[in-house]
Enzyme design. Sequence first.
Site, PDB file in Angstrom:
ATOM      1  N   ASN A 122     -37.555  -1.829 -50.651  1.00 20.04           N
ATOM      2  CA  ASN A 122     -36.844  -3.114 -50.757  1.00 20.04           C
ATOM      3  C   ASN A 122     -35.360  -2.796 -50.892  1.00 20.04           C
ATOM      4  OD1 ASN A 122     -35.806  -5.584 -51.429  1.00 20.04           O
ATOM      5  ND2 ASN A 122     -36.796  -5.725 -53.431  1.00 20.04           N
ATOM      6  N   LYS A 143     -32.889  -4.697 -50.816  1.00 20.49           N
ATOM      7  CA  LYS A 143     -32.111  -5.763 -51.477  1.00 20.49           C
ATOM      8  C   LYS A 143     -30.840  -6.056 -50.659  1.00 20.49           C
ATOM      9  CE  LYS A 143     -34.306  -4.545 -55.760  1.00 20.49           C
ATOM     10  NZ  LYS A 143     -34.316  -4.556 -57.201  1.00 20.49           N
ATOM     11  N   HIS A 193     -39.974 -12.324 -55.244  1.00 17.38           N
ATOM     12  CA  HIS A 193     -39.352 -11.245 -56.025  1.00 17.38           C
ATOM     13  C   HIS A 193     -38.697 -11.852 -57.270  1.00 17.38           C
ATOM     14  CE1 HIS A 193     -36.724  -8.004 -57.254  1.00 17.38           C
ATOM     15  NE2 HIS A 193     -37.531  -7.206 -56.584  1.00 17.38           N
ATOM     16  N   GLU A 233     -35.979 -11.329 -58.660  1.00 20.67           N
ATOM     17  CA  GLU A 233     -34.567 -11.695 -58.480  1.00 20.67           C
ATOM     18  C   GLU A 233     -34.455 -13.063 -57.810  1.00 20.67           C
ATOM     19  OE1 GLU A 233     -33.395  -8.061 -56.556  1.00 20.67           O
ATOM     20  OE2 GLU A 233     -33.681  -7.013 -58.458  1.00 20.67           O
ATOM     21  N   GLU A 240     -44.421  -6.040 -60.603  1.00 21.57           N
ATOM     22  CA  GLU A 240     -43.115  -5.495 -60.968  1.00 21.57           C
ATOM     23  C   GLU A 240     -42.656  -6.089 -62.303  1.00 21.57           C
ATOM     24  OE1 GLU A 240     -40.870  -4.150 -57.193  1.00 21.57           O
ATOM     25  OE2 GLU A 240     -40.439  -6.261 -57.490  1.00 21.57           O
ATOM     26  N   GLY A 298     -34.720  -1.801 -61.752  1.00 21.12           N
ATOM     27  CA  GLY A 298     -33.323  -1.369 -61.713  1.00 21.12           C
ATOM     28  C   GLY A 298     -32.790  -0.906 -63.056  1.00 21.12           C
ATOM     29  N   SER A 309     -38.307   0.805 -60.934  1.00 22.57           N
ATOM     30  CA  SER A 309     -37.803   2.162 -61.209  1.00 22.57           C
ATOM     31  C   SER A 309     -38.793   3.261 -60.828  1.00 22.57           C
ATOM     32  CB  SER A 309     -37.373   2.304 -62.671  1.00 22.57           C
ATOM     33  OG  SER A 309     -36.332   1.392 -62.970  1.00 22.57           O
TER      34      SER A 309
HETATM   35  P1  PGA Z   1     -36.104  -0.620 -58.437  1.00 24.50           P
HETATM   36  O1  PGA Z   1     -36.430  -2.041 -57.728  1.00 24.50           O
HETATM   37  O2  PGA Z   1     -37.027   0.398 -57.804  1.00 24.50           O
HETATM   38  O3  PGA Z   1     -34.661  -0.363 -58.157  1.00 24.50           O
HETATM   39  O4  PGA Z   1     -36.401  -0.809 -59.892  1.00 24.50           O
HETATM   40  C1  PGA Z   1     -37.740  -2.408 -57.380  1.00 24.50           C
HETATM   41  C2  PGA Z   1     -37.754  -3.825 -56.854  1.00 24.50           C
HETATM   42  O5  PGA Z   1     -37.039  -4.678 -57.398  1.00 24.50           O
HETATM   43  O6  PGA Z   1     -38.481  -4.143 -55.873  1.00 24.50           O
END
Ligand code: PGA
Length: 255
Positions: A10, A12, A99, A101, A171, A177, A217
């Site tokens: 992803n 982003k 997601h 976000e 997640e 993140g 992460s």
């Molecule tokens: P990350 O993001 O691996 O940077 O924690 C995962 C995601 O939000 O899909």
Amino acid sequence: MTRKNMMAGNWKMNKTVAEAVVLTQDISNQYDPRWEDVDVVLCPPFVDLKPAKTVLDFDKVKISVGAQDVHWEPEGAYTGEISVPMLKEIGCDFCIIGHSERRTLFGETDEMVNKKAKALIAGGIAPIVCVGESLAVRDAGETEEYVCAQVRAAFAGIDAVEAKDAVVAYEPIWAIGTGRTATPEQAQEVCAAVRATLADLFGDETAQGMRVLYGGSMKPENVDGLICQPDIDGGLIGGAALKASSFKQLVEACL
Ligand code: PGA
């Protein structure tokens, strides 16, 4: 039933077209025929989808592209939105929906996630449905209840035949993140609860064939402990998907 593992990057809101072409080419250059045992998916921003797909097609590598969001209507007066037929035409096989976000920053609701899931399935694109709890929900001891309710809401009105190619990505919001990963045991516990919910909705056979990913992460240093869990079938990767070398290690951890 053996499920094919999936590693989905992803990206982003990262990478201009020129940068996306470079990263896709870097990933493609690392490609090894053994990767065919894994569903490898790149999910760049909308504008990068077609250029990334062009690189992958030219190189004849078995890597798919996926979008990070979609609108549920096929066309119309929805300024700024992208539809399922648009994604389908450029060769998208997957699309991330729900997601955290998008849920927290852009007001995406369970109802919208459900509409997007239905539109994607009808249009022949497999949804990657993201679910996950905040730290407050985890601290209140309500993680499984919360996450399983998100799964039920996302799949409301969808039957087993329609759901079978869909993917769920667990997640935990507190791990995205942040560098803080769920322990393999914590992640397995919730992914098993997600699969039990899928079994309740669609029957055991369908649920055993559906992929449940972990995201938050995930990186080369922690992937091994997560990927060997019985109900974790791969990862949805943010930060570590932005470098070909770390993404390659994550894909190869699935083999
Ligand atoms: P990350 O993001 O691996 O940077 O924690 C995962 C995601 O939000 O899909």
